[in-house]
Scaffold this active site. Structure first.
Site: not given
Length: 258
Positions: A149, A162, A166
């Protein structure tokens, strides 16, 4: 190379892919792209009903579904075994399964939640990579695509756990690319906001406003990532490994000094 059948049916590449978290969203978009070019595919996901519906839409003659939680090691083993049993090979692995159960500042991040994010987003990807390597790729070659991401290559306010996971996916890509060469190429895709249920909270009710910040004037759709994954698992990318491809509508062009 994909063979076009003389009877006018669908093409058959002779290749097989395992795509995690693919009953909908980005994973489904990738499955669509690979099936369209002639691959056979095993898709995984947590919900049996959603998987069954996805298999029906994609074509049960080319696709199987295998339900389970990505971070469950027994599920990982069984999914790879089922793919080998059904198709006899697993040329491509796409690590797409992911989670983002928390929204807030890093100073208040629950460490248990952080561990859960890493288990699902990173450790599961490593587990699947190890298993597909042993089952097929070590002796026959292939490719792995990790879905990272842009949150992993820049600051990502309020989704820090998150973003951290990533970023780890990007480095995992480098490590595997180095170790699995020359037979297996390993690359990552770093999408910006893609219009999926997973990312809906980011743009719901304000899509035009969110899209206005993108030089290409729109948010991404699963097909955008599907096309990139198809390229990174094709002969056209045969001299590319260890790279992270940003599929971001040009959003990083706005990162300079203004």
């Amino acid at each position: 190379m994909t063979q076009q059948p003389k009877d006018g049916g669908r093409p058959d590449s002779g290749k097989v892919a395992l795509i995690t978290g693919a009953s909908r969203g980005i994973g489904y978009g990738i499955a669509e792209a690979l099936v369209a070019r002639g691959d056979r595919v095993c898709i995984t996901g947590r919900g049996e009903d959603a998987l069954k519906e996805a298999v029906e839409r994609l074509g049960a003659d080319r696709v199987i579904g295998f339900p389970g939680k990505a971070h469950d090691e027994a599920h990982q083993t069984a999914a790879v075994d089922r793919t080998m049993e059904a198709f006899g090979r697993v040329d491509y692995l796409v690590n797409n399964a992911g989670t983002n159960p928390v929204f807030g500042p890093m100073a208040e991040l629950d460490l248990g939640v952080a561990r859960k994010v890493y288990e699902t987003n990173v450790i599961s990807a490593l587990g699947f990579a190890q298993l597909t390597w042993r089952a097929w790729q070590k002796d026959h070659g292939g490719a792995i695509v990790n879905i990272a991401s842009i949150a992993g290559v820049s600051a990502s306010p309020f989704i820090g756990a998150y973003g951290m996971s990533k970023a780890a996916m990007v480095n995992l890509t480098l490590q595997l690319a180095h170790e699995f060469a020359p037979g297996v190429r390993v690359n990552a895709i770093a999408p910006a906001v893609i219009k999926t249920r997973f990312a809906q909270a980011i743009y719901e009710g304000r899509e035009a406003e969110a899209a206005a910040s993108y030089p290409l004037g729109r948010l991404g759709v699963p097909e955008d990532v599907g096309g990139a994954a198809a390229f990174l698992t094709s002969d056209q990318s045969d001299w590319i490994t260890g790279q992270t491809l940003a599929v971001d509508g040009g959003i990083f062009l706005n990162a300079g000094v203004h």
